[in-house]
Design a protein around this motif. Sequence first.
Motif, PDB file in Angstrom:
ATOM      1  N   ALA A  21     -69.559 -52.389  44.867  1.00 17.85           N
ATOM      2  CA  ALA A  21     -69.539 -52.480  43.662  1.00 17.85           C
ATOM      3  C   ALA A  21     -68.281 -53.189  43.412  1.00 17.85           C
ATOM      4  N   ALA A  22     -67.518 -52.606  43.894  1.00 18.72           N
ATOM      5  CA  ALA A  22     -65.902 -52.640  43.431  1.00 18.72           C
ATOM      6  C   ALA A  22     -65.583 -54.262  43.943  1.00 18.72           C
ATOM      7  N   MET A  23     -65.947 -54.376  45.334  1.00 17.83           N
ATOM      8  CA  MET A  23     -65.645 -55.669  45.516  1.00 17.83           C
ATOM      9  C   MET A  23     -66.422 -56.920  44.870  1.00 17.83           C
ATOM     10  N   VAL A  24     -67.536 -56.478  44.387  1.00 15.37           N
ATOM     11  CA  VAL A  24     -68.285 -57.713  43.862  1.00 15.37           C
ATOM     12  C   VAL A  24     -67.641 -58.009  42.372  1.00 15.37           C
ATOM     13  N   LEU A  25     -66.831 -56.858  41.758  1.00 15.93           N
ATOM     14  CA  LEU A  25     -66.376 -57.014  40.436  1.00 15.93           C
ATOM     15  C   LEU A  25     -65.195 -57.682  40.696  1.00 15.93           C
ATOM     16  N   TYR A  26     -64.521 -57.270  41.893  1.00 15.66           N
ATOM     17  CA  TYR A  26     -63.065 -58.121  42.172  1.00 15.66           C
ATOM     18  C   TYR A  26     -63.420 -59.545  42.339  1.00 15.66           C
ATOM     19  N   ALA A  27     -64.365 -59.871  43.052  1.00 14.47           N
ATOM     20  CA  ALA A  27     -64.950 -61.393  43.001  1.00 14.47           C
ATOM     21  C   ALA A  27     -65.480 -61.981  41.943  1.00 14.47           C
ATOM     22  N   ALA A  28     -65.921 -61.337  40.995  1.00  7.90           N
ATOM     23  CA  ALA A  28     -66.477 -61.740  39.640  1.00  7.90           C
ATOM     24  C   ALA A  28     -65.066 -62.128  38.685  1.00  7.90           C
ATOM     25  N   VAL A  29     -63.981 -61.396  38.986  1.00  6.50           N
ATOM     26  CA  VAL A  29     -62.896 -61.575  38.144  1.00  6.50           C
ATOM     27  C   VAL A  29     -62.192 -62.863  38.970  1.00  6.50           C
ATOM     28  N   GLY A  30     -62.037 -62.715  40.177  1.00  5.15           N
ATOM     29  CA  GLY A  30     -61.498 -63.873  40.963  1.00  5.15           C
ATOM     30  C   GLY A  30     -62.265 -65.281  40.588  1.00  5.15           C
ATOM     31  N   PHE A  31     -63.426 -65.053  40.577  1.00 11.48           N
ATOM     32  CA  PHE A  31     -64.055 -66.249  40.215  1.00 11.48           C
ATOM     33  C   PHE A  31     -63.560 -66.987  38.954  1.00 11.48           C
ATOM     34  N   LEU A  32     -63.382 -66.260  38.049  1.00 13.64           N
ATOM     35  CA  LEU A  32     -62.802 -66.794  36.644  1.00 13.64           C
ATOM     36  C   LEU A  32     -61.342 -67.555  36.692  1.00 13.64           C
ATOM     37  N   VAL A  33     -60.523 -67.240  37.763  1.00 15.94           N
ATOM     38  CA  VAL A  33     -59.524 -67.820  37.887  1.00 15.94           C
ATOM     39  C   VAL A  33     -59.515 -69.324  38.054  1.00 15.94           C
ATOM     40  N   PRO A  34     -60.264 -69.817  39.048  1.00 16.11           N
ATOM     41  CA  PRO A  34     -60.186 -71.326  39.236  1.00 16.11           C
ATOM     42  C   PRO A  34     -60.933 -71.990  38.057  1.00 16.11           C
ATOM     43  N   ALA A  40     -51.627 -87.371  37.998  1.00 14.96           N
ATOM     44  CA  ALA A  40     -52.408 -87.317  39.218  1.00 14.96           C
ATOM     45  C   ALA A  40     -52.326 -86.128  40.046  1.00 14.96           C
ATOM     46  N   TYR A  41     -51.173 -85.497  39.878  1.00 12.54           N
ATOM     47  CA  TYR A  41     -50.985 -83.965  40.432  1.00 12.54           C
ATOM     48  C   TYR A  41     -52.075 -83.126  39.967  1.00 12.54           C
ATOM     49  N   ALA A  42     -52.038 -83.009  38.578  1.00 11.69           N
ATOM     50  CA  ALA A  42     -52.910 -82.271  38.039  1.00 11.69           C
ATOM     51  C   ALA A  42     -54.522 -82.510  38.306  1.00 11.69           C
ATOM     52  N   ARG A  43     -54.854 -83.712  38.456  1.00 16.32           N
ATOM     53  CA  ARG A  43     -56.106 -84.068  38.915  1.00 16.32           C
ATOM     54  C   ARG A  43     -56.697 -83.507  40.309  1.00 16.32           C
ATOM     55  N   GLN A  44     -55.681 -83.795  41.270  1.00 14.32           N
ATOM     56  CA  GLN A  44     -55.704 -83.217  42.505  1.00 14.32           C
ATOM     57  C   GLN A  44     -55.725 -81.690  42.589  1.00 14.32           C
ATOM     58  N   ALA A  45     -55.027 -81.083  42.007  1.00 16.88           N
ATOM     59  CA  ALA A  45     -54.936 -79.478  41.853  1.00 16.88           C
ATOM     60  C   ALA A  45     -56.370 -78.905  41.279  1.00 16.88           C
ATOM     61  N   ALA A  46     -56.692 -79.695  40.223  1.00 17.70           N
ATOM     62  CA  ALA A  46     -58.006 -79.245  39.701  1.00 17.70           C
ATOM     63  C   ALA A  46     -59.284 -79.758  40.971  1.00 17.70           C
ATOM     64  N   ARG A  47     -59.241 -80.489  41.790  1.00 17.58           N
ATOM     65  CA  ARG A  47     -60.172 -80.323  42.724  1.00 17.58           C
ATOM     66  C   ARG A  47     -59.730 -79.299  43.810  1.00 17.58           C
ATOM     67  N   ARG A  48     -58.635 -79.081  44.002  1.00 17.49           N
ATOM     68  CA  ARG A  48     -58.378 -77.970  44.983  1.00 17.49           C
ATOM     69  C   ARG A  48     -58.788 -76.445  44.548  1.00 17.49           C
ATOM     70  N   SER A  49     -59.033 -76.545  43.275  1.00 17.17           N
ATOM     71  CA  SER A  49     -59.329 -75.101  42.706  1.00 17.17           C
ATOM     72  C   SER A  49     -60.919 -74.878  43.039  1.00 17.17           C
ATOM     73  N   VAL A  50     -61.547 -76.026  43.537  1.00 15.08           N
ATOM     74  CA  VAL A  50     -62.954 -75.891  43.687  1.00 15.08           C
ATOM     75  C   VAL A  50     -63.184 -74.710  44.713  1.00 15.08           C
ATOM     76  N   VAL A  51     -62.027 -74.707  45.910  1.00 11.04           N
ATOM     77  CA  VAL A  51     -62.273 -74.164  46.703  1.00 11.04           C
ATOM     78  C   VAL A  51     -62.621 -72.422  46.683  1.00 11.04           C
ATOM     79  N   SER A  52     -61.769 -71.948  45.512  1.00  8.82           N
ATOM     80  CA  SER A  52     -61.931 -70.470  44.855  1.00  8.82           C
ATOM     81  C   SER A  52     -63.221 -70.340  44.412  1.00  8.82           C
ATOM     82  N   ILE A  53     -63.921 -71.596  43.829  1.00  8.90           N
ATOM     83  CA  ILE A  53     -65.354 -71.274  43.088  1.00  8.90           C
ATOM     84  C   ILE A  53     -66.456 -71.022  44.276  1.00  8.90           C
ATOM     85  N   VAL A  54     -65.969 -71.713  45.454  1.00  6.90           N
ATOM     86  CA  VAL A  54     -67.003 -71.177  46.505  1.00  6.90           C
ATOM     87  C   VAL A  54     -66.636 -70.026  47.229  1.00  6.90           C
ATOM     88  N   VAL A  55     -65.343 -69.874  47.571  1.00  7.15           N
ATOM     89  CA  VAL A  55     -64.990 -68.457  48.496  1.00  7.15           C
ATOM     90  C   VAL A  55     -65.292 -67.285  47.620  1.00  7.15           C
TER      91      VAL A  55
END
Length: 208
Positions: free
Chosen positions: A123-136, A160-175
């Motif tokens: 339960a604690a790990m799932v909570l951490y993952a839920a909070v982490g999911f909000l970051v990206p 262009a940097y900001a657009r590339q960084a937004a795409r990079r944030s998708v990694v966290s949405i999956v992880v």
Amino acid sequence: MTDPGTQASRLPESTRVEAFSDGVFAIALTLLVLDLHAPAASRGRFAAALLAQWPAYVAYLAAFLNISSIWINHHDLFTRVRRVDARLICANLLLLLVTALFPWPASVISAAVEGGDRGDEVAAMVLYAAVGFLVPLAWIVLYRCVARSPHLLTDSASGAYARQAARRSVVSIVVFPAAAVVAFIEPVAALAAFAALPMFFIATLFFV
């Protein structure tokens, strides 16, 4: 009609937003250590009790690295932001809101390790993952806000940097959701993923 350049020059500079954000990051990092404490152990069992708390130490490290990664990337972004408007300030506050939550799941993990069972740890790990999911999600809002506000930036390449960084944030949405699933099988593996993910985002700064 008012010239857009003149309108932009009337907007406040980004330094105050950066200083406020740095204060929030510093407080969040400091709060993490409050959950590291001496274990309640009988005489002669102190060393073993300290070692038994090792998941709490990894949780501290994971949360510290996550907040540090957010701070480093935030600093890198704001080197490209010259001025701020109300929309950008609100997007930045959203990121700070999520970042300030990290001491909470880290504390829950420490409590689960100290006095809970395997189900509590999951339960604690799932909570951490839920909070982490909000970051990206918060990052994508902030990056898109920056990308759509060229009048606030230091140069055209920053968009262009900001657009590339937004795409990079998708990694966290999956992880993070994947780590939550892994937690049901092996909580320690999920905890390792939480600690490893921010290193990816720190490393990518060297290749942007």
